[in-house]
Scaffold this active site. Structure first.
Site, PDB file in Angstrom:
ATOM      1  N   CYS A 124       0.792  -1.135  -0.124  1.00 61.69           N
ATOM      2  CA  CYS A 124       0.215   0.062  -0.091  1.00 61.69           C
ATOM      3  C   CYS A 124       0.882   1.323   0.014  1.00 61.69           C
ATOM      4  O   CYS A 124       1.400   1.623  -0.789  1.00 61.69           O
ATOM      5  CB  CYS A 124      -0.935  -0.031   1.070  1.00 61.69           C
ATOM      6  SG  CYS A 124      -2.445   1.040   0.904  1.00 61.69           S
ATOM      7  N   HIS A 174      -3.561  -5.692   2.172  1.00 58.29           N
ATOM      8  CA  HIS A 174      -3.132  -5.749   3.948  1.00 58.29           C
ATOM      9  C   HIS A 174      -3.767  -7.202   4.362  1.00 58.29           C
ATOM     10  O   HIS A 174      -4.029  -7.907   3.563  1.00 58.29           O
ATOM     11  CB  HIS A 174      -4.052  -4.764   4.723  1.00 58.29           C
ATOM     12  CG  HIS A 174      -3.405  -3.320   4.164  1.00 58.29           C
ATOM     13  ND1 HIS A 174      -2.197  -2.574   4.647  1.00 58.29           N
ATOM     14  CD2 HIS A 174      -3.682  -2.217   3.574  1.00 58.29           C
ATOM     15  CE1 HIS A 174      -1.971  -1.525   4.393  1.00 58.29           C
ATOM     16  NE2 HIS A 174      -2.903  -1.104   3.667  1.00 58.29           N
TER      17      HIS A 174
HETATM   18  N1  GLN Z   1      -2.274   6.652   2.455  1.00 61.51           N
HETATM   19  C1  GLN Z   1      -2.292   5.962   1.235  1.00 61.51           C
HETATM   20  C2  GLN Z   1      -3.657   5.909   0.669  1.00 61.51           C
HETATM   21  O1  GLN Z   1      -4.376   6.181   1.323  1.00 61.51           O
HETATM   22  C3  GLN Z   1      -1.690   4.530   1.612  1.00 61.51           C
HETATM   23  C4  GLN Z   1      -2.768   3.974   2.642  1.00 61.51           C
HETATM   24  C5  GLN Z   1      -2.293   2.516   3.140  1.00 61.51           C
HETATM   25  O2  GLN Z   1      -1.079   2.328   3.452  1.00 61.51           O
HETATM   26  N2  GLN Z   1      -3.213   1.667   3.710  1.00 61.51           N
HETATM   27  O3  GLN Z   1      -3.852   5.560  -0.663  1.00 61.51           O
END
Ligand code: GLN
Length: 238
Positions: free
Chosen positions: A93, A189
């Protein structure tokens, strides 16, 4: 045999239980008497060339990504050299986004990435949240996604896989994640590896083969619970 895993920014990039990926790799190595050393490398820490056999970086909120984007520049050359030498990497992510060319948050300045993946990310108002099911070269992968970013690959052949259920990179082109040699980026995740033991073993096996320059056959483990968790997530995803 032994492996050194660098865990990048564990203090900043660890939302949605991504450190569970480290636990899964440590368990799967321990069961096989592979000595896995985990080294935390964060802001202002030196990433020493040739000092690691595996690299992991987790997800994070936009504000942590501002700090990481600045520091990652100082580690970019070593990361590129390692990826070019086929060192396996898993980035999730927010880290995945910063291993691409840039992440444009919804507000504020563009955050530069290291350009390992030929991809760029632009935040959108519509967060992509939920269970995700992906068809990949390793077979089915399951996970949970939660991101505002829409990631666009310059070459769709670089995708980690095709979305069966969920949003993936952007919710439009059915791609999910990106691959460069053995460096992987994705939005899964969950954490990802406990429910995808086949992917975890690919990372371990690849790291051993690169380090010891020979074909490695990993001793099979009893993955009954891992696959039960995988199937449960996949069912939700269908
Ligand atoms: N801040 C980034 C987004 O919202 C990554 C989020 C994350 O790592 N879950 O796309």
């Amino acid at each position: 045999m032994e492996l050194t895993l660098v865990h990048l920014y564990p203090d900043l990039m660890n939302i949605y239980g991504d450190r569970g990926n480290i636990a899964a790799l440590a368990y799967r190595c321990r069961q096989r008497k592979i000595n896995l050393k985990v080294k935390a490398v964060s802001v202002n820490d030196r990433l020493t060339p040739g000092s690691f056999d595996l690299l992991f970086a987790g997800g994070g909120q936009d504000r942590q990504q501002i700090v990481v984007s600045r520091d990652l520049k100082t580690k970019a050359k070593v990361i590129h050299q390692a990826a070019d030498a086929d060192i396996p990497m898993l980035t999730i992510c927010g880290s995945y986004q910063l291993f691409g060319e840039y992440f444009q948050p919804f507000s504020g300045p563009k955050l530069s990435g290291i350009g390992l993946f030929k991809a760029y990310t632009i935040a959108s108002k519509k967060r992509k949240i939920g269970n995700i099911l992906v068809q990949s070269r390793w077979g089915e992968l399951v996970g949970f996604e939660n991101h505002s970013g829409n990631t666009w690959l310059k070459d769709k052949n670089q995708a980690l896989g095709q979305v069966i259920h969920g949003f993936g990179n952007n919710g439009h082109d059915q791609t999910e994640g990106a691959i460069y040699n053995h460096a992987l980026g994705c939005y899964l995740h969950g954490s990802l590896l406990p429910k995808n033991p086949h992917l975890a073993d690919y990372l371990i096996r690849t790291a051993l083969e690169i380090k010891y320059k020979k074909t490695i056959k990993l001793q099979p483990l009893n993955d009954e619970f891992e696959w039960q968790a995988h199937r449960t997530s996949a069912k939700i995803g269908r």
